[in-house]
Design a protein around this motif. Structure first.
Motif, PDB file in Angstrom:
ATOM      1  N   VAL A  92      33.704 -33.285 -55.500  1.00  0.00           N
ATOM      2  CA  VAL A  92      32.793 -34.000 -56.396  1.00  0.00           C
ATOM      3  C   VAL A  92      32.224 -35.249 -55.728  1.00  0.00           C
ATOM      4  O   VAL A  92      31.011 -35.492 -55.743  1.00  0.00           O
ATOM      5  CB  VAL A  92      33.520 -34.374 -57.704  1.00  0.00           C
ATOM      6  N   LYS A  93      33.092 -36.025 -55.106  1.00  0.00           N
ATOM      7  CA  LYS A  93      32.634 -37.268 -54.481  1.00  0.00           C
ATOM      8  C   LYS A  93      31.762 -36.985 -53.255  1.00  0.00           C
ATOM      9  O   LYS A  93      30.738 -37.635 -53.047  1.00  0.00           O
ATOM     10  CB  LYS A  93      33.834 -38.123 -54.090  1.00  0.00           C
ATOM     11  N   ARG A 127      28.393 -36.174 -54.151  1.00  0.00           N
ATOM     12  CA  ARG A 127      27.734 -37.260 -54.881  1.00  0.00           C
ATOM     13  C   ARG A 127      27.379 -36.864 -56.321  1.00  0.00           C
ATOM     14  O   ARG A 127      26.282 -37.109 -56.805  1.00  0.00           O
ATOM     15  CB  ARG A 127      26.476 -37.710 -54.139  1.00  0.00           C
ATOM     16  N   ILE A 128      28.336 -36.227 -56.979  1.00  0.00           N
ATOM     17  CA  ILE A 128      28.163 -35.864 -58.389  1.00  0.00           C
ATOM     18  C   ILE A 128      28.773 -36.958 -59.246  1.00  0.00           C
ATOM     19  O   ILE A 128      29.943 -37.332 -59.073  1.00  0.00           O
ATOM     20  CB  ILE A 128      28.843 -34.506 -58.682  1.00  0.00           C
ATOM     21  N   THR A 129      28.006 -37.489 -60.187  1.00  0.00           N
ATOM     22  CA  THR A 129      28.488 -38.574 -61.037  1.00  0.00           C
ATOM     23  C   THR A 129      29.399 -38.022 -62.128  1.00  0.00           C
ATOM     24  O   THR A 129      29.296 -36.844 -62.494  1.00  0.00           O
ATOM     25  CB  THR A 129      27.309 -39.315 -61.676  1.00  0.00           C
ATOM     26  N   PRO A 130      30.288 -38.877 -62.683  1.00  0.00           N
ATOM     27  CA  PRO A 130      31.161 -38.427 -63.777  1.00  0.00           C
ATOM     28  C   PRO A 130      30.371 -37.921 -64.981  1.00  0.00           C
ATOM     29  O   PRO A 130      30.786 -36.957 -65.643  1.00  0.00           O
ATOM     30  CB  PRO A 130      31.959 -39.692 -64.117  1.00  0.00           C
ATOM     31  N   ALA A 131      29.233 -38.533 -65.296  1.00  0.00           N
ATOM     32  CA  ALA A 131      28.429 -38.093 -66.433  1.00  0.00           C
ATOM     33  C   ALA A 131      27.861 -36.693 -66.200  1.00  0.00           C
ATOM     34  O   ALA A 131      27.851 -35.845 -67.111  1.00  0.00           O
ATOM     35  CB  ALA A 131      27.303 -39.092 -66.689  1.00  0.00           C
ATOM     36  N   GLU A 132      27.386 -36.452 -64.981  1.00  0.00           N
ATOM     37  CA  GLU A 132      26.846 -35.134 -64.659  1.00  0.00           C
ATOM     38  C   GLU A 132      27.931 -34.073 -64.732  1.00  0.00           C
ATOM     39  O   GLU A 132      27.712 -32.955 -65.228  1.00  0.00           O
ATOM     40  CB  GLU A 132      26.229 -35.168 -63.259  1.00  0.00           C
ATOM     41  N   LYS A 149      30.660 -34.185 -66.569  1.00  0.00           N
ATOM     42  CA  LYS A 149      31.062 -34.007 -67.966  1.00  0.00           C
ATOM     43  C   LYS A 149      30.076 -33.112 -68.707  1.00  0.00           C
ATOM     44  O   LYS A 149      30.471 -32.215 -69.463  1.00  0.00           O
ATOM     45  CB  LYS A 149      31.168 -35.365 -68.646  1.00  0.00           C
TER      46      LYS A 149
END
Length: 312
Positions: free
Chosen positions: A186-187, A190-195, A197
């Motif tokens: 994920v990191k 570069r995937i954000t926590p909101a994306e 979720k």
């Protein structure tokens, strides 16, 4: 829905000294639309001709040889006898060579499935193999020869059945080299926590049970509607499938407990043989001397018999 009723091959599953007589049945079928070539003037079938690509002329079968291109424009001619000699030996066995974890095989290697069913009173041994694979989470990696072609295959438990899935060889699967793929994680991607979720929620909303009846070939159904209209108009053709040859006899079953015991002893003996491999060269020299002495004596014996015959 397609059913696996045709017996395409009969033989046995083997591992250790255990033989399980089985038959292979088709587990899949091609459901696409098959368009045949027809002569519109006479409705006769149109076949393929053997054409010389340089001259454009048709040639006879007797003038055709088989060649393998080893460089651009350069070929090696292989005779029918050489091709026949290279064919793998048919053993009528699904020989399990290794048991591996079920999740270790990438899906890209799987090619064509076959149902495996027991024959000749092999139900108990068949059930034993199926249940031990389920309990251990393993699958059987095997080799099998079908129609003079050797295949790598994996034996997988699926409900009440064992499925033999033919596989692609390692050099038939292309590598990922040259593909522009995002990094794993994920990191790293570069995937954000909101994306993440929102994506998880979308997957959850679209989740459901597996039902093959929910998915159909839309193109095939559209073409078949056209065909049905023409059938009502009387414009029909009939195709008769040729009958398949009767498969050969299956293998015999002997006592299961005895086979398992002997197989375990064989595995232990194999491990012991590896330890004593270093002493093999010395033993080979001694055996060679002994064999030489026996050969000398064997050559001398006929000479004595010959002398006796001359004297008589």
């Amino acid at each position: 829905m397609a059913t696996g009723t045709r017996t395409l091959w009969k033989g046995a599953i083997t591992f250790g000294l255990v033989h399980i007589p089985v038959g292979l049945h088709t587990a899949s079928t091609e459901q696409g639309v098959d368009f045949d070539w027809l002569d519109k003037r006479s409705m006769d079938p149109v076949g393929y001709k053997r054409i010389n690509k340089r001259t454009g002329r048709e040639i006879d079968r007797d003038n055709i040889v088989k060649g393998v291109e080893y460089e651009d424009g350069k070929y090696v001619i292989v005779s029918p006898a050489e091709i026949e000699a290279a064919f793998p030996r048919t053993t009528q066995t699904i020989e399990i060579e290794r048991f591996i974890d079920a999740n270790d095989i990438p899906f890209v290697y799987l090619e064509r499935p076959y149902y495996v069913a027991p024959i000749n009173k092999g139900q108990k041994v068949y059930a034993l193999l199926r249940e031990v694979l389920v309990k251990t989470g393993k699958v059987g990696l095997a080799k099998v020869v079908i129609s003079t072609k050797q295949h790598l295959a994996v034996l997988v438990p699926s409900g009440k059945a064992l499925v033999l899935n033919l596989m692609r060889w390692g050099d038939e699967v292309k590598s990922l080299e040259g593909l522009e793929l995002p990094p794993e994680g994920v990191k790293s991607a570069r995937i954000t926590p909101a994306e993440m979720k929102m994506a998880e929620q979308l997957v959850k909303d679209m989740s459901g049970a597996w039902d093959p009846e929910d998915f159909q070939d839309e193109f095939k159904h559209a073409v078949m509607k056209i065909v049905q209209k023409k059938v009502k108009a009387g414009d029909t053709e009939t195709v008769i499938e040729p009958e398949e040859e009767a498969p050969g006899p299956g293998a015999k079953v002997i006592d299961l407990t005895e086979l398992l015991t002997r197989s375990l002893k064989g595995a232990k003996a194999g491990a012991a043989a590896k330890k004593g491999a270093r002493a093999a060269p010395k033993a080979g020299k001694t055996a060679g001397k002994t064999a030489a002495k026996k050969t000398t004596r064997a050559k001398a014996a006929p000479a004595r018999k010959s002398d006796e015959r001359k004297a008589a």
